[in-house]
Design a protein around this motif. Structure first.
Motif, PDB file in Angstrom:
ATOM      1  N   TYR A   1      -1.583   0.568  20.775  1.00 15.15           N
ATOM      2  CA  TYR A   1      -2.541   1.554  20.269  1.00 15.15           C
ATOM      3  C   TYR A   1      -3.816   0.857  19.811  1.00 15.15           C
ATOM      4  O   TYR A   1      -3.794  -0.282  19.363  1.00 15.15           O
ATOM      5  N   CYS A   2      -4.925   1.564  19.954  1.00 16.17           N
ATOM      6  CA  CYS A   2      -6.204   1.140  19.411  1.00 16.17           C
ATOM      7  C   CYS A   2      -6.490   1.969  18.168  1.00 16.17           C
ATOM      8  O   CYS A   2      -5.965   3.070  18.007  1.00 16.17           O
ATOM      9  N   VAL A   3      -7.332   1.450  17.300  1.00 18.78           N
ATOM     10  CA  VAL A   3      -7.751   2.179  16.103  1.00 18.78           C
ATOM     11  C   VAL A   3      -9.247   2.429  16.193  1.00 18.78           C
ATOM     12  O   VAL A   3     -10.020   1.536  16.553  1.00 18.78           O
ATOM     13  N   ALA A   4      -9.655   3.653  15.895  1.00 12.17           N
ATOM     14  CA  ALA A   4     -11.071   4.007  15.963  1.00 12.17           C
ATOM     15  C   ALA A   4     -11.429   4.935  14.809  1.00 12.17           C
ATOM     16  O   ALA A   4     -10.548   5.474  14.124  1.00 12.17           O
ATOM     17  N   THR A   5     -12.716   5.117  14.599  1.00  9.38           N
ATOM     18  CA  THR A   5     -13.207   6.093  13.633  1.00  9.38           C
ATOM     19  C   THR A   5     -14.276   6.937  14.314  1.00  9.38           C
ATOM     20  O   THR A   5     -14.907   6.510  15.280  1.00  9.38           O
TER      21      THR A   5
ATOM     22  N   PHE B   1       5.351  -0.553  17.873  1.00 12.42           N
ATOM     23  CA  PHE B   1       3.924  -0.312  18.073  1.00 12.42           C
ATOM     24  C   PHE B   1       3.120  -1.589  17.842  1.00 12.42           C
ATOM     25  O   PHE B   1       3.345  -2.298  16.867  1.00 12.42           O
ATOM     26  N   GLN B   2       2.182  -1.843  18.752  1.00 11.40           N
ATOM     27  CA  GLN B   2       1.348  -3.033  18.637  1.00 11.40           C
ATOM     28  C   GLN B   2      -0.124  -2.637  18.763  1.00 11.40           C
ATOM     29  O   GLN B   2      -0.533  -2.012  19.742  1.00 11.40           O
ATOM     30  N   GLN B   3      -0.919  -3.024  17.772  1.00  8.06           N
ATOM     31  CA  GLN B   3      -2.346  -2.733  17.811  1.00  8.06           C
ATOM     32  C   GLN B   3      -3.056  -3.721  18.731  1.00  8.06           C
ATOM     33  O   GLN B   3      -2.831  -4.922  18.657  1.00  8.06           O
ATOM     34  N   VAL B   4      -3.912  -3.188  19.607  1.00 10.44           N
ATOM     35  CA  VAL B   4      -4.704  -4.023  20.519  1.00 10.44           C
ATOM     36  C   VAL B   4      -6.152  -3.529  20.466  1.00 10.44           C
ATOM     37  O   VAL B   4      -6.453  -2.467  19.914  1.00 10.44           O
ATOM     38  N   ASP B   5      -7.034  -4.307  21.059  1.00 13.55           N
ATOM     39  CA  ASP B   5      -8.458  -3.955  21.025  1.00 13.55           C
ATOM     40  C   ASP B   5      -8.864  -3.008  22.151  1.00 13.55           C
ATOM     41  O   ASP B   5      -9.779  -2.198  21.995  1.00 13.55           O
ATOM     42  N   ASP B   6      -8.189  -3.124  23.301  1.00 14.83           N
ATOM     43  CA  ASP B   6      -8.500  -2.220  24.419  1.00 14.83           C
ATOM     44  C   ASP B   6      -7.297  -2.144  25.344  1.00 14.83           C
ATOM     45  O   ASP B   6      -6.308  -2.853  25.161  1.00 14.83           O
ATOM     46  N   GLY B   7      -7.374  -1.257  26.335  1.00 18.72           N
ATOM     47  CA  GLY B   7      -6.275  -1.084  27.273  1.00 18.72           C
ATOM     48  C   GLY B   7      -5.027  -0.533  26.607  1.00 18.72           C
ATOM     49  O   GLY B   7      -3.904  -0.844  27.014  1.00 18.72           O
TER      50      GLY B   7
END
Length: 297
Positions: free
Chosen positions: A138-142, A173-179
Motif C-alpha cells: 500500500y501507498c500512503v497519500a493525503t 501489509f507493506q508500505q511502498v512508495d509506488d506500484g
C-alpha cells in the motif's frame, strides 16, 4: 526676611532627616525579611535531614544529605504530608489524557527495526492462520489540508499489521512508495465526492484501489462511538480496517449484528449504526477470509 530664610532652611534640614530615617527603616526591614526567609529554609532542611538521614558511626548525622531525596523519602514514609495539588485532575481530565496517549502511541515515529518487528509478527500470525499468507502493498497519500502525513502513515502501518486484525485472515501489509496494490489516503471532507458520486463528505470510502479516510471522521469519529465507550484511537483503527476490508473482498453489512450486547461485525457500517451491538474495531472470526490474491508474504 532673614528670619523667613532661616525657617525654610530649618524645614529642609528637618525633611532630609525624616527622609533619611525612612530609608534606613526600609533597608533594615528588607534585611530582616531576608534573614527570616533564610532561617525558615535552613530550619526546614534540617528537619527533613533529621527525619531521613541515617546516623553515622558515633551517632552523628550525615552532613552530606541530598535534600530532594530526603523530601521524597519523607513523603513516602508519611513523615511529611504532600500538599494537595492546586487544581486536582477530574475523572474527565484523566480520561481525555488516556485517550490522547492512545492516539499518540499509534502515530508515534518508528525506526526501521520497529517496523520490521511489527511486520514479522504480522507475518507469523498470517502463517498460523491456516490461510495462504499473502502480502498487500500500500501507498500512503493525503488530499487537501489534513496535517501530518507521517503520523497518519504510522497509524495505518500499526493498525493493518496488528495481529488482532487482517493478518488473522492470512494478509500482511507493506508500505511502498509506488506500484502498490492500494493507496490509503487521508482526505479533506470536500475531497471525498471527487473519487466517486457514491462517496459522501460525511464518511470514509473505498473506490477501486483507493481507500479514502475522511479527515472529519479521523478527527472526530461519531458521537455514538464515544457514547458506547469508544476512543478516537479505537475509531481510527476500526475505519482503517473496515475500508481496507473492502479491498480484501468484503462488503458493507455482509454479516448481521449477532444480537444486543454482542460485538458488531467489523464490516457493519458502525459509523452509521450499531443495531444494538457493541463497537468493535477488529474482524470477527466469521470475517476472517479474503479474496485478495497478492504476492507471498
Amino acid at each position: 526676611m532673614g528670619s523667613a530664610n532661616m525657617n525654610r532652611a530649618s524645614r529642609r534640614r528637618h525633611h532630609r532627616r525624616l527622609h533619611q530615617r525612612y530609608i534606613v527603616r526600609r533597608v533594615v526591614a528588607a534585611i530582616s525579611l531576608v534573614l527570616l526567609v533564610v532561617s525558615v529554609v535552613a530550619s526546614a532542611g534540617a528537619s527533613v535531614a533529621q527525619v531521613t538521614a541515617a546516623p553515622e558511626e558515633g551517632g552523628a548525622a550525615s552532613a552530606n544529605i541530598d535534600f530532594t531525596k530526603a523530601l521524597r523519602m519523607a513523603f513516602a514514609n508519611g513523615q511529611i504530608e504532600e500538599p494537595e495539588p492546586l487544581h486536582p485532575k477530574s475523572d474527565e481530565d484523566r480520561r481525555k489524557e488516556a485517550a490522547q496517549r492512545e492516539v499518540d502511541a499509534l502515530a508515534a515515529p518508528m525506526s526501521a527495526e520497529q517496523r520490521k518487528e511489527i511486520y514479522d509478527k504480522a507475518k507469523q500470525t498470517a502463517e498460523q492462520s491456516g490461510a495462504q499468507a499473502t502480502k498487500m502493498t500500500y501507498c500512503v497519500a493525503t488530499n487537501g489540508d489534513v496535517g501530518d502525513k507521517a503520523a497518519f502513515a504510522n497509524t495505518v502501518d500499526r493498525v493493518l499489521n496488528d495481529s488482532r486484525g487482517w493478518p488473522r485472515a492470512g494478509v500482511v501489509f507493506q508500505q511502498v512508495d509506488d506500484g502498490c496494490d492500494v493507496t490509503v489516503t487521508l482526505a479533506a471532507p470536500e475531497k471525498l465526492p471527487t473519487y466517486s458520486t457514491y462517496c459522501s463528505s460525511e464518511y470514509s470510502c473505498r473506490v477501486g484501489a483507493d481507500v479514502i479516510i475522511n479527515k472529519k471522521r479521523w478527527d472526530g469519529a461519531v458521537d455514538h462511538w464515544f457514547q458506547e465507550g469508544g476512543t478516537l484511537a479505537s475509531y481510527r483503527t476500526m475505519v482503517i480496517n473496515h475500508e481496507v476490508g473492502h479491498a480484501l473482498g468484503h462488503l458493507d453489512n455482509e454479516q448481521p449484528c449477532g444480537g444486543a450486547g454482542q460485538a458488531a461485525p467489523l464490516m457493519q457500517e458502525q459509523s452509521m449504526f450499531l443495531n444494538g451491538c457493541t463497537i468493535n474495531q477488529w474482524p470477527l472470526d466469521g470475517e476472517l477470509w479474503s479474496t485478495f490474491a497478492g504476492s507471498p508474504a
